[in-house]
Design a protein around this motif. Structure first.
Motif, short mmCIF file in Angstrom:
data_model
loop_
_atom_site.label_atom_id
_atom_site.label_comp_id
_atom_site.label_asym_id
_atom_site.label_seq_id
_atom_site.Cartn_x
_atom_site.Cartn_y
_atom_site.Cartn_z
N ASN A 80 1.17 10.37 -4.64
CA ASN A 80 1.84 11.92 -4.16
C ASN A 80 2.86 11.86 -3.53
O ASN A 80 3.19 12.75 -3.06
CB ASN A 80 0.55 11.99 -3.14
CG ASN A 80 0.45 11.26 -1.89
OD1 ASN A 80 1.81 10.04 -2.06
ND2 ASN A 80 -0.02 11.33 -0.68
N ARG A 135 5.72 11.41 -5.35
CA ARG A 135 6.52 11.94 -6.56
C ARG A 135 7.16 12.82 -6.83
O ARG A 135 6.87 14.17 -6.01
CB ARG A 135 5.99 11.37 -8.23
CG ARG A 135 6.09 11.37 -9.08
CD ARG A 135 6.52 10.99 -10.34
NE ARG A 135 5.34 9.52 -10.32
CZ ARG A 135 4.64 8.50 -10.18
NH1 ARG A 135 6.19 8.10 -10.32
NH2 ARG A 135 3.70 8.06 -9.84
N VAL A 152 6.30 16.58 -6.53
CA VAL A 152 5.13 17.54 -5.34
C VAL A 152 5.80 17.59 -4.30
O VAL A 152 6.83 17.22 -3.99
CB VAL A 152 4.26 16.23 -5.36
CG1 VAL A 152 3.44 16.40 -3.99
CG2 VAL A 152 3.80 15.24 -6.48
N PRO A 171 -6.43 17.04 -6.94
CA PRO A 171 -5.70 15.68 -7.48
C PRO A 171 -5.92 14.06 -7.25
O PRO A 171 -6.24 14.11 -6.14
CB PRO A 171 -4.46 15.98 -7.02
CG PRO A 171 -4.39 16.90 -5.48
CD PRO A 171 -6.15 17.24 -5.72
N THR A 225 -0.45 11.09 -9.78
CA THR A 225 0.40 11.86 -10.34
C THR A 225 1.20 10.80 -11.61
O THR A 225 0.72 10.26 -11.55
CB THR A 225 1.53 12.33 -9.24
OG1 THR A 225 2.56 11.29 -9.27
CG2 THR A 225 1.93 13.84 -8.69
N VAL A 257 7.47 14.31 -11.48
CA VAL A 257 6.34 14.40 -11.64
C VAL A 257 5.36 15.10 -13.47
O VAL A 257 6.54 16.02 -13.83
CB VAL A 257 5.24 15.14 -10.61
CG1 VAL A 257 5.66 16.24 -10.40
CG2 VAL A 257 3.78 15.11 -11.52
N LEU A 297 -1.36 15.25 -13.80
CA LEU A 297 -1.74 15.23 -12.56
C LEU A 297 -3.49 14.69 -12.93
O LEU A 297 -3.54 15.15 -13.96
CB LEU A 297 -2.03 15.94 -12.10
CG LEU A 297 -2.76 15.89 -10.49
CD1 LEU A 297 -1.83 15.50 -9.67
CD2 LEU A 297 -2.72 17.39 -9.68
N VAL A 342 3.29 19.32 -8.48
CA VAL A 342 2.51 19.92 -7.96
C VAL A 342 2.52 20.45 -6.43
O VAL A 342 3.29 19.76 -5.54
CB VAL A 342 1.75 18.85 -8.00
CG1 VAL A 342 0.37 18.95 -7.20
CG2 VAL A 342 1.15 17.79 -9.55
#
Lengths: 421, 94, 996
Positions: free
Chosen positions: C301, C303, C306, C380, C383, C389, C392, C413
């Motif tokens: 989460n 990356r 995001v 989610p 990723t 990203v 997902l 994201v």
């Protein structure tokens, strides 16, 4: 119990970290113990550890009102040194340093004691002579100590303020074996070590009263019930006077003051030693943690307080001192500051002693030098409780020294607690 | 920052003052015994809560003050001159 | 694909182009950009590397909670590491570089740590690095210190400059009726309400624009509302401060503010400080400090690509930067719907995942209109991608938790895991926030002391409610200060259409995920569970063991998730785990700002005597004495210091010498009870000191140790002139005031510090009387009979200069101390010096003064170090047995009267050609080890004796060491020297010279 070593770190890396035990149990208090130590701070935990290890006593409880290591254990600036010169202090702190040197192995817990040298800056020939007395005393008692001239200092710590300092730096007094350690690890290491010997560390268990019969303590009353004890030791620096009142022993030569500590944002290596100075009414000490934060501090907030919150004047004061010797710190950002409450004694020296109550023992009055004293404090307090007599090394760490006129005041500041450190 | 209402100068930052000590201590006569002096000089109640203490307005009027202050919260309940004669003068002025 | 600049919209000025460099590449942006928005607009995705695993990181937020885009700004001595890119205003010429990476953040060898991550879990370092692997063999700290070198290099984030910071900082002080922190809807409305009720209001905003959440809203309605409120604030006389962070709240509601004055300027005016640190004393305070959006712990989460949902909205609406073309917005509450709508309206293809099963009514219609596709019960999971990203994996609700279901491609994201009101400043006051389960957040009490919470900081989620709560708080503040203000009925806190569904972590059975809880410190969900298994379960232990919340965002991103995961592991509720205390500062504050102008030579005030310049023009070399600069020696031609002080000593003893002694403390002691007062504070009797005489006195502390010494001159029946040592001038004054105002209120005595009013010159040597006689208007006052030893005369120097002279001697010669009002200091020297020069005299400094006092065995601060009794100092006969005085009760405690205590002695080298040092330890010949028998406090070459001499202390005093050799042990400098112990009165012990 899984040993801490590289082998097990590798093994657990592969097996999903499932092989580690609890660092310590979370036991229910038993009805009674041979020894109850009040306060699971550094000194209380160390005491339990050495009671078990050195004296073979296992039926011990350490009771703690909050979480172990939650007081000054985690609020200090982690400096370890033994540059004391007064009779009594000298051998005590040197013993402590020797214990520090092997502590990670003794506890099987890496307390990260880094002997990176403790450098006290000198600003005048008079200060150099005063330091020489201290460091000569260290040398004569088999402790390494050096005076550095300016050239050596510049070579070792190149980015101090050598050009524009209000108090020009002329050299330094150095203890190479001194340094810093990871404060939380010391609390956890002693807790884990004591727990492995069977000591019950009972957290969230506040002492609310002390039961006595015929001049002896019989039990401590706690928020988790009464706990009987054949012997009781207090190790609750910062709150000693409050417990003392519970045993109705009158006053103590202690005042509670607060000391702030500071850490900066993490940085790549900027300072490789512990650097200290005191001049022009300022007092300052700094080192860099392994994580990269500059950890530093200065004087007390100057007024008595039990509040674990500091105020701005000392923040400014410490910032001034910081940049006055390390001008590059101007752009470095302060990440956090916090404060802890200290037992400030009347001569800046501690108490490890018997009390007017036969089976009650006191460990208190550490001013703001308690961290470095941890191993020896535990060692000698355990010895005192186990054998019911003080070792000669701590014979002047008693409450009677003021009546006797014994002076172990390293600063010579006199009976004003806020002036010690 | 503690703010202290100096009876002579008004409300000021505590950094103008220096903390003295426990004002409840009664210093014995000069010819009193060493025991009495030991009690006054070395022994402390060390109250956690409201205590009576001395402060010196060192960077102000240089007056010693008696302050009732909570050592937990730093709340100040009262401030008066340590010297009773001066306290009386202030009373008369009101 | 990555983020791109939109052709229109936002609060940036596209008509102007700003050039900046990122890792030596020139890029462009616009006024109104943050460094983060500009980098995104330039297509940069990897902006940082994480602390431990060196995971690639991009922009994760649009504010102070940033944990990804940590960069270094500036170069050389102005290099600032660890700057949060969203908080850095863009300016022309800005230079930014990546940090904590080698060779750069886009390709970093350190990333190997991420692959070793399974070994480098929370606290692994406590379990190894102690000795030789694999079983930690050995003793001592050697192994650890070897490892530590590498660990230290790997740790840290940015690299600070080692050069002195060239910038200036200022400190300011201010007062106001009301301080409002934050300028969003609640902050502005509260400031307005209070100002309109008549309060003097200060409004501080950390951003460079007023408006708070208004700034990232779209639509003319909110823009106009914001503009109207800003205008009203100005009309109402509210003092607004931009780029100013209220970083801490202290006792009595005193706030610390940091104002960034030039950090956003390419070339500041030279008079401008870089930053100002303000201390503000506000009678009332309103914290409208907003709320920060929380993340959710799911796989990778952190990356690049995001970020939190509100940040996505801010980049589109405020900065005109679209974070991605295919955007997935994941939420568990209503707020992210606005982000989804705004991104879709700006042209992105948006999918909204809502963890909840039912939909918030009106909002779901609006997202349909905006073309957002919606999936309920979906969260989610993980990723995909490496440096950014690109997809997902999703999970949907199942019977007990979540299960994996499919994946979608995306290039951004946006996550909303709920909101954390900024209660930090209230926490600084020691107030523990309480968990509010309905809104899934910690809330502070709405009022504590003089401090109120307002707006989303108080848990109001709707802008209208925030405004209302702001007005209410402003009114309460006004009423508290006695102003008329209406009272309002407040809506209940919260205000979402549909309740939040707490989601802190997404995990599915059988799938290993790296879910970051505190991304900056690489604390993962597994770390929290490891801490739980090992017993580090309290909030404080969790924080310290895993370093959760210890990074430069201060736990703004991760704390709540960490506590929630621990609560889950324990099977308890979040409040039972506790909350960590937020410490000041709210955001990091430069140490330079905190120190202000107290830098370099201004670190402490410098005290100069009124004849400072005179001394310098007559050849003085100065030395430090406390805060004072005093003459050290007056070198002639090419003299060294040793040559100079030996000459000065010889000359003074042979003819006459002059020495500036102005720095001594001087206190006027006046009043009918002055004599009684002195009699109590000095050990020796003062009751019978005649007018016109001076007496040397010793003061003890209450505990019986020596405090200070000096002479006190009786000028009249009721007036004395007291001198103290330079070092203790302030302390003695405070002490006298304390005694008179607290203990001895009955004494009619007034003390006044007159240190600044009188300048002093010592005139010492056989010719001193002659010199002074030619300088006073009436030479007869200097007659030996009229003016005996310890006599005091008030007279006039030639030219009508009022002066007071005492015949006292520190040097041991016939000598006088002459004081004139400070304004006449130079006139006095101009009178004295030609006469002294004619007599073959000299000026002398501290070094010669020290030499002569050592020869005489006079004590100074080097001896009186706070641990010395009056007997130790060889002055026992000055302690009157006939009276009581301060310290008389406690000075006779047993250990203080021991016969074998170290006592003041003189020291000669056994071999007179030898020398030794002050600070050497005196030992017996038999045992040159241990604590020793004494120590040396002062050493000088004595011209009179023709060899080196010293002064110091040794057990039992010199009588005990007659005929015995001692060793001056100085292992830290020159080794051992054999010495003889002699009486401390080494020169003219009978005092013939002084009396002569």
């Amino acid at each position: 119990m899984t040993r801490y070593n590289a082998w097990n770190v590798l093994k657990n890396g592969i097996t999903g970290q499932k092989g580690w035990d609890r660092a310590w149990r979370d036991p229910q208090p038993k009805d009674s113990y041979e020894i109850v130590i009040v306060g699971a701070g550094l000194h209380g935990l160390a005491t339990a550890f050495y009671l078990a290890k050195n004296h073979g006593i296992r039926n011990i409880a350490v009771v703690e009102k909050g979480w172990l290591g939650g007081g000054n254990a985690g609020r200090n600036t982690t400096i370890v040194r033994s540059n004391y010169m007064m009779p009594g202090n000298r051998f005590f702190y040197e013993h402590s340093l020797k214990l520090w040197e092997n502590l990670s192995h003794e506890l099987n817990f890496n307390v990260m004691f880094s002997q990176r040298a403790h450098i006290s800056l000198l600003h005048s020939p008079a200060a150099r002579d005063a330091a020489a007395r201290r460091y000569n005393t260290m040398r004569l008692t088999d402790t390494g100590a050096e005076l550095w001239d300016l050239e050596t200092l510049k070579r070792e710590v190149p980015h101090l303020n050598y050009d524009n300092a209000r108090f020009p730096i002329i050299g330094a007094a150095v203890q190479s074996r001194a340094g810093s350690a990871r404060h939380d690890a010391v609390a956890w290491g002693y807790a884990r070590g004591a727990d492995q010997y069977g000591v019950d560390i009972i957290q969230n268990c506040e002492v609310t009263g002390v039961r006595r019969e015929n001049g002896r303590v019989t039990a401590v009353e706690t928020t988790r019930g009464d706990i009987g004890a054949a012997k009781v030791g207090f190790a609750v620096a910062g709150n000693t006077s409050r417990l003392w009142r519970m045993v109705e022993l009158g006053k103590l030569p202690i005042e509670t003051h607060k000391l702030q500590a500071f850490v900066s944002e993490p940085l790549k290596p900027l300072l490789d030693q512990v650097v200290v100075f005191g001049v022009g009414g300022a007092h300052f000490y700094i080192s860099q943690s392994d994580k990269g934060g500059m950890v530093f501090g200065g004087d007390l907030d100057w007024y008595k307080s039990y509040a674990q919150r500091g105020n701005l004047p000392i923040v400014q004061d410490v910032a001034e001192a910081a940049t006055s010797i390390l001008p590059c710190l101007g752009r470095v950002r302060l990440l956090r500051h916090w404060s802890g409450v200290m037992d400030m004694s009347m001569d800046g020296s501690p108490f490890i002693c018997k009390t007017p109550v036969e089976n009650l023992y006191l460990n208190a009055g550490w001013n703001y030098g308690g961290f470095k004293a941890t191993p020896a404090s535990g060692w000698y307090f355990a010895d005192l409780i186990a054998n019911d007599r003080p070792d000669p090394v701590i014979e002047n760490f008693d409450l009677g020294r003021f009546s006797r006129g014994v002076n172990i005041d390293e600063r010579g500041a006199g009976p004003d607690p806020k002036l010690h450190g | 920052m503690i703010r202290i209402k100096c009876p002579f100068c008004g409300e000021r930052d505590h950094s103008e003052f220096t903390y003295g000590g426990d004002a409840s201590i009664v210093y014995p006569a000069l010819d009193a015994t060493a025991e009495e002096w030991h009690e006054a000089v070395f022994m402390r109640e060390n109250i956690r809560g409201m205590q009576t203490e001395t402060w010196h307005h060192v960077n102000g009027c240089r007056m010693w003050l008696i302050v009732q202050r909570d050592t937990m919260t730093h709340e100040i309940r009262s401030v008066r001159p340590a010297h009773e004669g001066l306290a009386g003068v202030l009373e008369d002025d009101r | 694909m990555s983020a791109r600049r939109l052709p229109s919209g936002g609060r940036i000025d596209r008509s102007q182009v700003l050039r900046f460099t990122w890792d030596d590449r020139v890029m462009s942006g616009h006024p109104g950009d943050s460094l983060a928005s500009a980098l995104m607009a330039n297509g940069e995705q990897v902006l940082g590397r994480s602390f431990k695993y060196h995971r690639p990181r991009g922009v994760m937020s649009a504010g102070v909670e940033e944990s990804g885009a940590m960069v270094t700004v500036g170069e050389g001595a102005r290099r600032d590491p660890n700057v949060k890119a969203p908080m850095q205003e863009l300016f022309n010429g800005l230079t930014a570089t990546g940090q904590n990476a080698w060779p750069n953040v886009r390709f970093d060898f350190g990333e190997v740590n991420d692959m070793l991550g399974r070994f480098l879990v929370a606290g692994f370092y406590y379990k190894t690095f102690m000795g030789i692997p694999p079983f930690e063999w050995g003793k001592g700290t050697g192994a650890w210190m070897w490892y530590e070198k590498f660990i230290r290099k790997a740790a840290g984030m940015g690299s600070a400059s080692r050069e002195a910071d060239p910038d200036q900082y200022e400190q300011g002080h201010d007062f106001c009726d009301l301080l409002v922190v934050g300028s969003g809807p609640a902050g502005m409305s509260s400031a307005l309400a209070a100002a309109e009720a008549g309060l003097d209001v200060m409004l501080v905003e950390q951003d460079w624009e007023l408006g708070g959440s208004f700034l990232s809203q779209t639509g003319s309605e909110s823009k106009n509302r914001c503009a109207d409120m800003v205008a009203s604030l100005n009309n109402a006389g509210v003092r607004t401060m931009l780029r100013t962070t209220a970083f801490g709240l202290y006792d009595y509601g005193v706030a610390g503010l940091l104002e960034r004055v030039t950090d956003h300027l390419q070339s500041p005016d030279p008079y401008q400080p870089r930053q100002r640190f303000w201390t503000v004393r506000a009678k009332q305070t309103i914290l409208a400090s907003g709320a920060l959006e929380r993340h959710i712990a799911f796989g990778n989460n952190d990356r690049p690509g995001v970020m939190n949902a509100a940040a996505g909205r801010a980049y589109v609406n405020r900065y005109g930067v679209l974070p991605g073309e295919r955007v997935i917005v994941a939420t568990n509450n209503d707020s992210a719907y606005h982000s989804a709508i705004d991104l879709a309206s700006a042209g992105a293809e948006v999918t909204l995942l809502d963890a909840r099963s039912t939909l918030p009514g009106e909002l779901s219609e609006r997202i349909g209109e905006a073309g957002v596709s919606l999936r309920t019960n979906t969260v989610p999971l993980k990723t995909k991608g490496r440096l950014s990203v690109n997809g997902l994996e999703l999970a949907v609700i199942s019977v007990n938790g979540w299960r994996a279901r499919g994946a979608e491609s995306c290039d951004a994201v946006l996550v909303s895991g709920g909101w954390s009101p900024v209660v930090n400043l209230m926490s600084h006051r020691g107030v523990k926030p309480k968990w509010d389960a309905e809104n899934a957040c910690f809330l502070a009490p709405s009022r504590h002391e003089t401090i109120q919470m307002a707006g989303s900081a108080a848990g109001y989620w709707r802008a209208a409610d925030c405004e209302l709560s702001g007005i209410a708080a402003g009114s309460v503040a006004a009423s508290a200060l006695g102003k008329k203000a209406k009272s309002l009925v407040l809506p209940p806190i919260g205000g979402w259409d549909l309740a939040i569904k707490p989601v802190y972590e997404v995990k599915v059975p059988g799938k290993k995920l790296k879910c970051l809880v505190d991304p900056q410190h690489d604390v993962t969900a597994e770390d929290i569970r490891l801490a739980h298994r090992e017993g580090f379960v309290s909030a404080e232990h969790l924080k310290r063991y895993t370093t959760l919340g210890m990074a430069t965002d201060g736990g703004k991103m991760g704390n709540v998730i960490g506590l929630a995961l621990m609560a889950e592991a324990l099977g308890r509720e979040i409040p039972e785990v506790g909350t960590t205390t937020f410490r000041p500062p709210y955001t990091p504050v430069s140490i330079g700002a905190l120190r202000g102008r107290s830098v370099d030579e201004h670190f402490r005030p410098l005290r100069r005597t009124p004849m400072h310049d005179w001394n310098l023009s007559n050849g003085a070399t100065m030395t430090m004495a406390g805060l004072w600069h005093r003459p050290w020696y007056f070198a002639r031609q090419s003299e060294t210091i040793s040559e100079a002080y030996v000459r000065e000593t010889e000359t003074t003893r042979k003819t006459v010498g002059l020495c500036d002694v102005t720095s001594l403390g001087k206190i006027a002691v006046q009043g009918p009870d002055a004599t009684e007062f002195l009699n109590r504070i000095y050990t020796n009797p003062f009751a019978k000191l005649p007018i016109g005489k001076a007496r040397y006195g010793i003061m003890l502390r209450d505990d019986g140790f020596v405090m200070d010494d000096g002479t006190t001159w009786r000028l009249s029946e009721t007036e004395y002139f007291m001198t103290t040592t330079t070092a203790h001038a302030g302390k003695v004054m405070v002490w006298l005031e304390e005694l008179l105002q607290t203990r001895w209120q009955d004494l009619k005595v007034h003390v006044t510090s007159v240190s600044e009013q009188w300048a002093g010159c010592a005139v010492a040597g056989p010719e001193s009387r002659k010199v002074l006689a030619t300088c006073v208007e009436d030479a007869s006052v200097m007659d030996n009979d009229a003016f005996p030893f310890m006599g005091v005369v008030e007279t006039k120097l030639k030219g009508g200069i009022p002066c007071r002279i005492a015949r006292i001697s520190f040097s041991g010669e016939l000598a006088y101390e002459t004081y004139v009002p400070s304004d006449y200091a130079v006139a006095m020297m101009d009178l004295l010096w030609p006469q002294a020069e004619q007599s073959g005299g000299c000026l002398y400094g501290l070094e010669a003064l020290g030499a002569m006092r050592i020869e005489k065995g006079h004590v100074t601060g080097a001896e009186l170090d706070g641990r010395v009794t009056i007997e130790d100092a060889g002055l026992g006969k000055m302690a009157s047995p006939k009276k009581s005085f301060i310290g008389s009760a406690l000075r006779n405690r047993p250990d203080m009267t021991r016969e074998d205590r170290p006592k003041l002695v003189g020291i000669f080298p056994k071999d007179r050609s030898q020398t030794f040092n002050a600070g050497a330890i005196l030992c017996s010949v038999e045992q040159v080890s241990g604590l020793g028998e004494g120590w040396i406090t002062g050493v000088t070459h004595s011209p009179v004796m023709g060899h080196w001499i010293g002064i110091g202390f040794i057990s039992g005093g010199h009588e005990a060491w007659a005929e015995r050799t001692a060793i001056a042990a100085d292992p830290v400098r020159k080794g051992n020297t054999e010495v003889e112990i002699v009486s401390p009165h080494m020169y003219d012990p009978s005092g013939e010279k002084m009396y002569g």
